[in-house]
Design a protein around this motif. Sequence first.
Motif, PDB file in Angstrom:
ATOM      1  N   ALA A  34       0.865  -1.183   0.000  1.00 50.94           N
ATOM      2  CA  ALA A  34       0.000   0.000   0.000  1.00 50.94           C
ATOM      3  C   ALA A  34       0.900   1.231   0.000  1.00 50.94           C
ATOM      4  O   ALA A  34       2.119   1.119   0.147  1.00 50.94           O
ATOM      5  CB  ALA A  34      -0.899   0.000   1.227  1.00 50.94           C
ATOM      6  N   HIS A  35       0.310   2.381  -0.179  1.00 53.91           N
ATOM      7  CA  HIS A  35       1.088   3.618  -0.099  1.00 53.91           C
ATOM      8  C   HIS A  35       0.313   4.656   0.691  1.00 53.91           C
ATOM      9  O   HIS A  35      -0.905   4.587   0.823  1.00 53.91           O
ATOM     10  CB  HIS A  35       1.469   4.150  -1.486  1.00 53.91           C
ATOM     11  N   VAL A  36       1.059   5.598   1.240  1.00 48.93           N
ATOM     12  CA  VAL A  36       0.485   6.688   2.016  1.00 48.93           C
ATOM     13  C   VAL A  36       1.259   7.950   1.655  1.00 48.93           C
ATOM     14  O   VAL A  36       2.439   7.878   1.309  1.00 48.93           O
ATOM     15  CB  VAL A  36       0.568   6.395   3.538  1.00 48.93           C
TER      16      VAL A  36
ATOM     17  N   GLY B 210      -1.269  -0.923   8.839  1.00 51.68           N
ATOM     18  CA  GLY B 210      -0.525  -2.018   8.212  1.00 51.68           C
ATOM     19  C   GLY B 210      -0.857  -3.360   8.830  1.00 51.68           C
ATOM     20  O   GLY B 210      -1.073  -4.351   8.117  1.00 51.68           O
ATOM     21  N   LYS B 211      -0.935  -3.402  10.149  1.00 53.97           N
ATOM     22  CA  LYS B 211      -1.266  -4.652  10.840  1.00 53.97           C
ATOM     23  C   LYS B 211      -2.725  -5.046  10.607  1.00 53.97           C
ATOM     24  O   LYS B 211      -3.026  -6.200  10.324  1.00 53.97           O
ATOM     25  CB  LYS B 211      -0.991  -4.509  12.340  1.00 53.97           C
ATOM     26  N   GLU B 212      -3.637  -4.066  10.736  1.00 58.11           N
ATOM     27  CA  GLU B 212      -5.066  -4.345  10.569  1.00 58.11           C
ATOM     28  C   GLU B 212      -5.401  -4.857   9.172  1.00 58.11           C
ATOM     29  O   GLU B 212      -6.202  -5.773   9.006  1.00 58.11           O
ATOM     30  CB  GLU B 212      -5.898  -3.089  10.848  1.00 58.11           C
ATOM     31  N   LYS B 213      -4.794  -4.247   8.171  1.00 59.39           N
ATOM     32  CA  LYS B 213      -5.117  -4.592   6.778  1.00 59.39           C
ATOM     33  C   LYS B 213      -4.237  -5.711   6.237  1.00 59.39           C
ATOM     34  O   LYS B 213      -4.437  -6.164   5.119  1.00 59.39           O
ATOM     35  CB  LYS B 213      -4.970  -3.350   5.876  1.00 59.39           C
ATOM     36  N   GLY B 214      -3.235  -6.120   7.002  1.00 61.21           N
ATOM     37  CA  GLY B 214      -2.363  -7.210   6.573  1.00 61.21           C
ATOM     38  C   GLY B 214      -1.395  -6.833   5.464  1.00 61.21           C
ATOM     39  O   GLY B 214      -1.005  -7.678   4.665  1.00 61.21           O
TER      40      GLY B 214
ATOM     41  N   ILE C  66       1.610   9.812  13.485  1.00 59.16           N
ATOM     42  CA  ILE C  66       1.386   9.359  12.102  1.00 59.16           C
ATOM     43  C   ILE C  66       1.977   7.965  11.916  1.00 59.16           C
ATOM     44  O   ILE C  66       1.331   7.073  11.357  1.00 59.16           O
ATOM     45  CB  ILE C  66       1.986  10.362  11.090  1.00 59.16           C
ATOM     46  N   GLN C  67       3.212   7.757  12.394  1.00 56.66           N
ATOM     47  CA  GLN C  67       3.850   6.454  12.239  1.00 56.66           C
ATOM     48  C   GLN C  67       3.079   5.364  12.967  1.00 56.66           C
ATOM     49  O   GLN C  67       2.908   4.258  12.452  1.00 56.66           O
ATOM     50  CB  GLN C  67       5.302   6.495  12.732  1.00 56.66           C
ATOM     51  N   ASN C  68       2.586   5.670  14.172  1.00 58.39           N
ATOM     52  CA  ASN C  68       1.791   4.688  14.921  1.00 58.39           C
ATOM     53  C   ASN C  68       0.508   4.341  14.176  1.00 58.39           C
ATOM     54  O   ASN C  68       0.085   3.174  14.160  1.00 58.39           O
ATOM     55  CB  ASN C  68       1.474   5.209  16.325  1.00 58.39           C
ATOM     56  N   ALA C  69      -0.115   5.333  13.555  1.00 61.40           N
ATOM     57  CA  ALA C  69      -1.329   5.085  12.769  1.00 61.40           C
ATOM     58  C   ALA C  69      -1.007   4.222  11.551  1.00 61.40           C
ATOM     59  O   ALA C  69      -1.767   3.300  11.205  1.00 61.40           O
ATOM     60  CB  ALA C  69      -1.968   6.402  12.342  1.00 61.40           C
TER      61      ALA C  69
ATOM     62  N   GLY D 211       5.780  -5.329   7.295  1.00 53.56           N
ATOM     63  CA  GLY D 211       5.041  -6.343   8.044  1.00 53.56           C
ATOM     64  C   GLY D 211       5.913  -7.512   8.465  1.00 53.56           C
ATOM     65  O   GLY D 211       7.060  -7.657   8.025  1.00 53.56           O
ATOM     66  N   THR D 212       5.338  -8.370   9.279  1.00 47.30           N
ATOM     67  CA  THR D 212       6.099  -9.501   9.814  1.00 47.30           C
ATOM     68  C   THR D 212       6.380 -10.562   8.759  1.00 47.30           C
ATOM     69  O   THR D 212       7.324 -11.333   8.907  1.00 47.30           O
ATOM     70  CB  THR D 212       5.340 -10.152  10.990  1.00 47.30           C
TER      71      THR D 212
END
Length: 171
Positions: free
Chosen positions: A28-30, A134-138, A126-129, A154-155
């Motif tokens: 994804a991108h932001v 990233g974790k929520e959407k996989g 912003i980084q925490n969001a 991600g992991t």
Amino acid sequence: MKKLFRIMFLGIALFVMSGVANAQVKIAHVNTAEVLDAMPDRTKAEKDLEKYYGELQSQLETMAKEYQTKMQDYEANQATMSNLVKQSKEKEIIDIQTRIQQFQANAEGDFENKRAELLKPILDKIQNAINAVGKEKGYTYILDLATGATVYVGTDAVDCTKDVKAKLGIK
């Protein structure tokens, strides 16, 4: 029988392929610049930074006025000054110039430090969001359009650094 075997093989292949498709990398991108611009905290940080800049500018203007006053006094009275007084006045002027230069150099560094200090909590939010999304959407990776950097890994991300080093013959 061959037809049944082919259908079973096709079904198994589709099942395996669907598993592979689900295991693909999600990117994804932001645009963090856009997010930063929309942050309400940024406005307060900018105002605080402008205030700090004004304080630095005021101090520099005071020093510049002192320099101008000393220069004008020196130029106006130079002809009537003894050598000792003239040398003393010249030294004062040079000292003020040096102080102004040092102040300008230090002020630039202090201003950048103040900017970093004020923006750090906002950038951390912003980084925490980003990390949470990233974790929520996989997502495997989230790229920042504003900087071109990867801001989330991600992991299940694959690090191929060793492979690239091996390809280059580097240990």
